[in-house]
Design a protein around this motif. Structure first.
Motif, PDB file in Angstrom:
ATOM      1  N   PHE A  29       0.730  -1.136   0.173  1.00 31.59           N
ATOM      2  CA  PHE A  29       0.110  -0.044  -0.141  1.00 31.59           C
ATOM      3  C   PHE A  29       0.902   1.296   0.022  1.00 31.59           C
ATOM      4  N   ILE A  35      -4.670  -1.224  -2.438  1.00 29.26           N
ATOM      5  CA  ILE A  35      -5.117  -2.352  -1.389  1.00 29.26           C
ATOM      6  C   ILE A  35      -5.477  -3.649  -2.041  1.00 29.26           C
ATOM      7  N   LEU A  37      -7.219  -6.722  -1.930  1.00 24.47           N
ATOM      8  CA  LEU A  37      -8.311  -7.448  -0.990  1.00 24.47           C
ATOM      9  C   LEU A  37      -8.086  -8.965  -1.190  1.00 24.47           C
ATOM     10  N   VAL A 295     -10.158  -7.728   7.406  1.00 25.24           N
ATOM     11  CA  VAL A 295     -10.821  -6.357   7.499  1.00 25.24           C
ATOM     12  C   VAL A 295      -9.779  -5.737   8.916  1.00 25.24           C
ATOM     13  N   PHE A 298      -6.599  -4.556   7.564  1.00 20.25           N
ATOM     14  CA  PHE A 298      -6.786  -3.144   6.855  1.00 20.25           C
ATOM     15  C   PHE A 298      -6.685  -2.158   7.878  1.00 20.25           C
ATOM     16  N   MET A 299      -7.294  -2.594   9.153  1.00 19.96           N
ATOM     17  CA  MET A 299      -7.511  -1.398  10.261  1.00 19.96           C
ATOM     18  C   MET A 299      -6.076  -1.236  10.769  1.00 19.96           C
ATOM     19  N   VAL A 301      -3.214  -1.294   8.960  1.00 19.62           N
ATOM     20  CA  VAL A 301      -2.632  -0.497   7.782  1.00 19.62           C
ATOM     21  C   VAL A 301      -3.223   1.088   8.041  1.00 19.62           C
ATOM     22  N   VAL A 302      -4.648   1.139   8.305  1.00 21.18           N
ATOM     23  CA  VAL A 302      -5.251   2.587   8.463  1.00 21.18           C
ATOM     24  C   VAL A 302      -4.648   3.360   9.569  1.00 21.18           C
TER      25      VAL A 302
END
Lengths: 386, 388
Positions: A29, A35, A37, A295, A298-299, A301-302
């Motif tokens: 990323f 991103i 998936l 998921v 992803f969080m 990474v965020v």
């Protein structure tokens, strides 16, 4: 006190799984703004690879079987890396600059991979092999033609249906043999048996630290060190960092950005494979294994922000620990001794299941993003647009 | 000058007339002819698909026009569905509770169930609650200028969170089992009876048309142009003195409200609502309907939903294994080969080719904007007249 240490240990062990899964995602990323998936499905591929390696080692008996996991890790890395490379060369490279479309395309890939694992058998494998041989072989052979640029579209238009048809016909011809149509894995979950030295655990104070969890923590640390070394000490790592910071300028200075992209994507995917190997020690492995982690990853990474390994580390461990402390009710238990915090304890008890903890953690993440919208360690400079 | 304006006006009026005629024709086909022709359960299926096309319209509004890819529209869809299902569950004699509460030993109706006792409040709630939820989430995210992929995965996480919440709360909303509406009554009629289902179907058709025209109105004016500007270059919009945040929050809330309507209509025609409506794959599927039909074309959203869902019904009835492969391939193909969807491909490519072949239109040698613009043509004729 021991409850707190136990909570911390379990939190770190959940966090390290998240971290090892998020590591590859964060690098990709950061570099390409993509991103993936299908990252969870690459993890799943790694887990299935571990399962296959285990089955290969089983007939050899001890002491060989004890060490299958050490062989499985590099193989899982390779399998996932090759899958990632094919994904990047085949799909993603056409979609740079369109991150939302990439998101959808990788979701399509993840659907295909999930169904592939369910229904793959010799028949399907042979058909795919025949197709690839005919189509890509034909393309390579014809690409030496002097008029290649002009006839390219025609070649594709003829070769694609032709090789599909031949592959399908081959499939029909050999579909009578029952050996070929037996699914390799089927839709059921498969189990990976941990080698004997990973069973059991070490007793600290009055709780058990399972060896499998400790192994995952060690594996995560090794991966982190390897990635850190690769990014900061090797030539290709330098190139990756350069492209992450400023793609156009790197390209002008002669860095082959397309190669850097492919390499980074392969390494990110390979790390997903290692994560899958780790995950397979924690429970049974199924086609949907990847979806359980994706998921949360992803969080990480965020929250971590892009372009900094430490952001990912803090975010992964932080989310893991907070998730566990809330979900297991440890936090509520610790605060319950203080009478004045009664309402807070009630709220925490309401969220004290593993699924409800996710609700709370998400709320915390949204709150955190109000303060630091670009993550823990945002990139500095004018080009730091999300 | 006058002549030119008249020509443009005339063209516009003719186009509008043709379009209205087509819409009326389609409504007659869907609302009058199909209910007679199709057997009951097929009609229910079609009604469900039409309800889904409403949510696709909502997604088109935010993705096609504003460039925000939401992977969490299942939240708003399910909120609308739950609102109506709760109303249906409350159609009981005084003092009785919906039967599932007794299973978990709940003696008193949870407080948030009370407003759903009245029908008008439910209708308002199933639009307003998803709208507010979307607006709130949108405000918290857009306020910090979080956009692009970040926004998408945050909506996805929000979806998972809502799923976990609804899944885990047996004592409030029956958790995993969901709320069954088929066995309940609405205005004294069993919700699964043929007459009720037919009514739901007609309402769905009307709702599709109303939502379609609402979106048309929204995207055709100043507001719509701003949305497109935000999609194409948000920074520039900000520099021209607009605050995109408010517009984005508003359009996201509207989209959520539309999803709520769709969810309610879908629920009564499915017969049950469960947290499954908030699973991750379903929400991503919604996006692909829009992509197949064509982004930023409202009619495309409807066509895409119809095509994909019908293909899904057909394929998963006969070859369930193939469907996931097909769906995955669909994602890849639409993104790489058909970025503007079917409608975009028709508009940009196929229609031109076809009209040349059929001789409806002269082959254009330079640019359509030069050769077919009535103003340019008028000017050219005037010049030619003067030359003579």
């Amino acid at each position: 006190m021991s409850a707190l240490i136990e909570g911390l240990f379990n939190g770190i062990s959940i966090g390290s799984v998240l971290l090892i899964a998020a590591l590859g995602l964060a690098i990709v990323f950061g570099l390409m703004g993509v991103i993936n998936l299908a990252h969870g499905e690459l993890m799943m591929l790694g887990a299935y690879t571990t399962y296959v390696v285990q089955n290969v080692f089983k007939p050899w008996g001890e002491p060989w079987f004890s060490f299958y996991i050490l062989v499985a890790i590099p193989i899982a890395f390779m399998v996932a890396a090759i899958a990632g490379l094919v994904l990047e060369r085949g799909v993603i490279r056409f979609l740079y600059g369109r991150p939302l479309e990439t998101l959808l395309a990788t979701w399509g890939v993840s659907l295909i991979l999930r169904q592939l694992v369910r229904s793959v058998n010799w028949l399907l494998a042979i058909c795919i092999a025949v197709f690839c041989l005919l189509f890509f072989g034909g393309m390579t052979w014809l690409s030496r033609h002097p008029d290649w640029e002009r006839i390219r579209n025609w070649v594709i238009a003829i070769l694609l249906p032709l090789s599909t048809a031949i592959a399908v016909v081959t499939g029909f011809l050999i579909s009578k043999m029952p050996v070929l149509t037996k699914a390799w894995f089927s839709a059921r979950n498969v189990d990976v048996t941990a080698p004997s030295w990973l069973r059991g655990g070490v007793k600290v104070l009055d709780f058990q630290m399972p060896y499998a969890r400790l192994f995952i923590i060690v594996l995560t640390i090794i991966c982190l060190i390897a990635v850190y070394w690769f990014l900061n000490r090797s030539t290709w790592g330098l190139k990756i960092r350069a492209v992450t910071q400023n793609r156009a300028m790197s390209s002008c200075l002669g860095i082959p950005t397309a190669k850097v992209d492919a390499l980074t994507f392969a390494i990110g995917s390979g790390l997903a494979g290692v994560a899958g190997c780790a995950v397979s020690l924690l429970g049974s492995v199924g086609p949907n294994t990847g979806q359980n982690y994706i998921v949360d990853t992803f969080m990480v990474v965020v929250v971590g922000g892009v372009g900094n390994l430490f952001g990912t580390i803090f975010a992964g461990l932080g989310i893991g620990i907070v998730n566990y402390l809330i979900g297991s009710g440890t936090l509520a238990l610790m605060l319950s001794y203080t009478e004045s915090l009664k309402p807070l304890v009630d709220v925490l008890l309401f969220f004290a299941t593993s699924s409800m903890a996710k609700v709370m953690v998400f709320a915390l993440i949204i709150g955190f993003l109000q303060v630091k919208p670009a993550g823990l360690f945002p990139q500095k400079g004018r080009t730091a647009e999300l | 000058m006058n002549v030119r304006e008249e020509i443009i006006k005339k063209n516009k009026r003719r186009k509008q007339l043709i379009e209205t005629a087509i819409v009326i024709g389609l409504v007659i086909v869907f609302a009058v002819i199909l209910p007679v022709v199709l057997p009951g359960f097929r009609l229910r299926l079609l009604g469900r698909i039409l309800a889904l096309s409403i949510v696709a319209l909502g997604i088109d509004l935010i993705w096609g026009y504003t460039g925000l890819l939401s992977l969490g529209h299942g939240i708003f869809f399910a909120l609308g569905g739950y609102a109506l299902a709760m109303h249906l569950k409350l159609q009981l004699p005084d003092g009785q509770l919906p039967e599932f509460f007794t299973l978990y030993g709940v003696k008193e109706l949870p407080w948030f169930w009370y407003p759903f006792d009245s029908f008008p409040v439910t209708i308002i709630a199933l639009i307003v609650i998803p709208g507010i939820a979307a607006g709130l989430l949108g405000y918290l995210v857009f306020r910090n200028r979080i956009k692009g992929v970040y926004f998408s995965i945050i909506t996805q996480a929000a979806l998972l969170v809502f799923f976990n919440f609804f899944n885990g709360q047996q004592k409030l909303i029956n958790g995993t089992n969901g709320l069954k509406t088929d066995t309940e009554t609405i205005f004294g009629i069993l919700a699964s009876s043929d007459s009720a289902q037919k009514t739901f179907y007609i309402i769905t058709v009307i709702a599709v048309v109303v939502v379609y025209y609402f979106c048309r109105w929204l995207t055709s004016g100043r507001f719509g142009r701003l949305l497109i500007a935000i999609r194409d270059d948000e920074t520039r919009v900000r520099f021209s003195g607009y605050d995109p945040t408010g517009y984005k929050v508003l359009v996201f809330a509207i989209s959520g409200a539309i999803a709520g309507i769709a969810g309610a209509l879908y629920t009564v025609q499915t017969g049950i609502i469960t947290p499954k409506f908030m699973e991750v794959p379903f929400s991503i599927e919604m996006v692909i309907w829009v992509a197949v039909g064509g982004r930023a074309t409202l009619i495309g959203a409807i066509i895409g939903t119809l095509l994909v869902r019908l293909a899904q019904t057909f394929l998963s009835e006969s070859f369930p294994e193939v469907w996931l492969f097909f769906q995955g391939a669909l994602f890849l193909i639409v993104v790489t080969v058909l970025p503007n969807g079917i409608v975009g491909w028709w508009r940009d490519f196929a229609w031109n080719k076809l009209s040349y072949v059929l001789g409806l239109r002269k082959r254009i040698t330079t640019y359509a904007s030069l050769e077919e613009n009535p103003e340019v043509r008028q000017e050219r004729e005037e010049l030619e007249m003067r030359d003579r």
